[in-house]
Design a protein around this motif. Structure first.
Motif, mmCIF file in Angstrom:
data_model
loop_
_atom_site.group_PDB
_atom_site.id
_atom_site.type_symbol
_atom_site.label_atom_id
_atom_site.label_comp_id
_atom_site.label_asym_id
_atom_site.label_seq_id
_atom_site.Cartn_x
_atom_site.Cartn_y
_atom_site.Cartn_z
ATOM 1 N N VAL A 3 0.915 -1.165 -0.083
ATOM 2 C CA VAL A 3 0.043 0.131 -0.094
ATOM 3 C C VAL A 3 0.988 1.164 -0.068
ATOM 4 O O VAL A 3 2.029 1.144 0.377
ATOM 5 C CB VAL A 3 -0.907 0.006 1.230
ATOM 6 C CG1 VAL A 3 -1.702 -1.208 1.170
ATOM 7 C CG2 VAL A 3 -0.260 0.170 2.484
ATOM 8 N N THR A 4 0.340 2.469 -0.513
ATOM 9 C CA THR A 4 1.239 3.662 -0.428
ATOM 10 C C THR A 4 0.621 4.373 0.875
ATOM 11 O O THR A 4 -0.714 4.542 0.829
ATOM 12 C CB THR A 4 0.956 4.255 -1.618
ATOM 13 O OG1 THR A 4 1.385 3.566 -2.659
ATOM 14 C CG2 THR A 4 1.798 5.713 -1.764
ATOM 15 N N ILE A 5 1.348 4.803 1.489
ATOM 16 C CA ILE A 5 1.024 5.588 2.937
ATOM 17 C C ILE A 5 1.949 7.098 2.698
ATOM 18 O O ILE A 5 3.189 6.809 2.822
ATOM 19 C CB ILE A 5 1.573 4.883 4.136
ATOM 20 C CG1 ILE A 5 0.728 3.582 4.154
ATOM 21 C CG2 ILE A 5 0.969 5.864 5.341
ATOM 22 C CD1 ILE A 5 1.111 2.726 5.350
ATOM 23 N N GLY A 15 -5.151 -8.178 5.256
ATOM 24 C CA GLY A 15 -5.985 -8.009 6.466
ATOM 25 C C GLY A 15 -5.734 -6.490 7.306
ATOM 26 O O GLY A 15 -6.404 -6.404 8.345
ATOM 27 N N ALA A 16 -4.617 -6.167 6.786
ATOM 28 C CA ALA A 16 -4.122 -4.800 7.885
ATOM 29 C C ALA A 16 -5.388 -3.915 7.696
ATOM 30 O O ALA A 16 -5.766 -3.618 6.716
ATOM 31 C CB ALA A 16 -3.049 -4.313 7.259
ATOM 32 N N THR A 17 -5.421 -3.161 8.741
ATOM 33 C CA THR A 17 -6.272 -2.238 9.119
ATOM 34 C C THR A 17 -5.668 -0.775 8.834
ATOM 35 O O THR A 17 -4.754 -0.574 9.060
ATOM 36 C CB THR A 17 -7.104 -2.098 10.322
ATOM 37 O OG1 THR A 17 -6.330 -1.993 11.435
ATOM 38 C CG2 THR A 17 -7.863 -3.453 10.542
ATOM 39 N N ALA A 33 -6.052 12.378 11.072
ATOM 40 C CA ALA A 33 -7.150 12.335 9.964
ATOM 41 C C ALA A 33 -6.731 11.403 8.962
ATOM 42 O O ALA A 33 -5.111 11.219 8.598
ATOM 43 C CB ALA A 33 -7.593 13.583 9.379
ATOM 44 N N VAL A 34 -7.546 10.426 8.459
ATOM 45 C CA VAL A 34 -6.703 9.492 7.607
ATOM 46 C C VAL A 34 -7.965 9.470 6.352
ATOM 47 O O VAL A 34 -9.313 9.500 6.446
ATOM 48 C CB VAL A 34 -6.865 8.200 7.857
ATOM 49 C CG1 VAL A 34 -6.542 7.083 7.080
ATOM 50 C CG2 VAL A 34 -6.062 8.063 9.126
ATOM 51 N N ALA A 35 -7.490 9.149 5.029
ATOM 52 C CA ALA A 35 -8.215 9.150 3.959
ATOM 53 C C ALA A 35 -7.523 7.839 3.058
ATOM 54 O O ALA A 35 -6.350 7.705 3.282
ATOM 55 C CB ALA A 35 -8.261 10.219 3.045
ATOM 56 N N VAL A 36 -8.543 6.833 2.785
ATOM 57 C CA VAL A 36 -7.980 5.768 1.918
ATOM 58 C C VAL A 36 -8.922 6.007 0.500
ATOM 59 O O VAL A 36 -9.818 6.181 0.392
ATOM 60 C CB VAL A 36 -8.560 4.434 2.587
ATOM 61 C CG1 VAL A 36 -8.057 3.318 1.474
ATOM 62 C CG2 VAL A 36 -7.962 4.301 3.994
ATOM 63 N N ASN A 37 -7.862 6.090 -0.666
ATOM 64 C CA ASN A 37 -8.181 6.303 -1.756
ATOM 65 C C ASN A 37 -9.015 7.529 -1.840
ATOM 66 O O ASN A 37 -10.368 7.495 -2.542
ATOM 67 C CB ASN A 37 -8.810 4.920 -2.388
ATOM 68 C CG ASN A 37 -7.994 3.902 -2.490
ATOM 69 O OD1 ASN A 37 -6.699 4.007 -2.546
ATOM 70 N ND2 ASN A 37 -8.453 2.507 -2.169
ATOM 71 N N ALA A 52 -6.727 -3.002 1.210
ATOM 72 C CA ALA A 52 -6.507 -3.992 0.027
ATOM 73 C C ALA A 52 -5.096 -3.448 -0.770
ATOM 74 O O ALA A 52 -4.509 -2.544 -0.475
ATOM 75 C CB ALA A 52 -7.736 -3.691 -0.906
ATOM 76 N N GLU A 53 -4.819 -4.517 -1.682
ATOM 77 C CA GLU A 53 -3.435 -4.263 -2.298
ATOM 78 C C GLU A 53 -3.521 -2.991 -2.989
ATOM 79 O O GLU A 53 -4.725 -2.641 -3.684
ATOM 80 C CB GLU A 53 -3.410 -5.398 -3.408
ATOM 81 C CG GLU A 53 -2.073 -5.414 -4.047
ATOM 82 C CD GLU A 53 -0.975 -5.807 -3.485
ATOM 83 O OE1 GLU A 53 0.191 -5.332 -3.933
ATOM 84 O OE2 GLU A 53 -0.802 -6.363 -2.572
ATOM 85 N N ALA A 54 -2.596 -1.924 -3.043
ATOM 86 C CA ALA A 54 -2.363 -0.799 -3.995
ATOM 87 C C ALA A 54 -3.189 0.151 -3.520
ATOM 88 O O ALA A 54 -3.407 1.360 -4.213
ATOM 89 C CB ALA A 54 -2.847 -1.204 -5.367
ATOM 90 N N ASP A 55 -3.863 0.263 -2.352
ATOM 91 C CA ASP A 55 -4.381 1.257 -1.616
ATOM 92 C C ASP A 55 -3.746 2.211 -1.415
ATOM 93 O O ASP A 55 -2.542 2.222 -1.110
ATOM 94 C CB ASP A 55 -5.668 0.879 -0.391
ATOM 95 C CG ASP A 55 -6.757 0.190 -0.559
ATOM 96 O OD1 ASP A 55 -7.365 0.095 -1.803
ATOM 97 O OD2 ASP A 55 -7.352 -0.324 0.444
ATOM 98 N N ARG A 56 -4.147 3.589 -1.418
ATOM 99 C CA ARG A 56 -3.605 4.771 -1.129
ATOM 100 C C ARG A 56 -4.088 5.432 0.163
ATOM 101 O O ARG A 56 -5.075 5.677 0.356
ATOM 102 C CB ARG A 56 -3.869 5.836 -2.303
ATOM 103 C CG ARG A 56 -3.070 5.543 -3.578
ATOM 104 C CD ARG A 56 -3.191 6.393 -4.624
ATOM 105 N NE ARG A 56 -4.655 6.315 -5.220
ATOM 106 C CZ ARG A 56 -5.659 7.375 -4.889
ATOM 107 N NH1 ARG A 56 -5.322 8.324 -4.182
ATOM 108 N NH2 ARG A 56 -6.607 6.996 -5.256
#
Length: 66
Positions: A3-5, A15-17, A33-37, A52-56
């Motif tokens: 994933v890209t953080i 299964g990482a959160t 604060a957090v945003a995913v994609n 999931a795989e490749a999430d930003r």
């Protein structure tokens, strides 16, 4: 899985959160604060939102100062 953080590639277990992704960057528990994609994830959903795989993931922390 990869994933890209905050613009940097990270290897996380399947299964990482969102909570785990935040822990990779900061120990802060408030002012974060957090945003995913590009979708904001509420603090109450961090433990139950799996990545999931490749999430930003973007993790933003509040900084005091002037």
């Amino acid at each position: 899985m990869n994933v890209t953080i905050n613009g940097t590639a990270h290897e996380l277990p399947r299964g990482a959160t969102v909570a785990l992704a935040v822990q990779r960057l900061t120990e802060a528990r408030s002012g974060v604060a957090v945003a995913v994609n590009d979708e904001v994830v509420s603090r109450g959903a961090w433990d139950s939102t799996t990545l999931a795989e490749a999430d930003r993931v973007e993790v933003l922390t509040a900084v005091q100062g002037g």
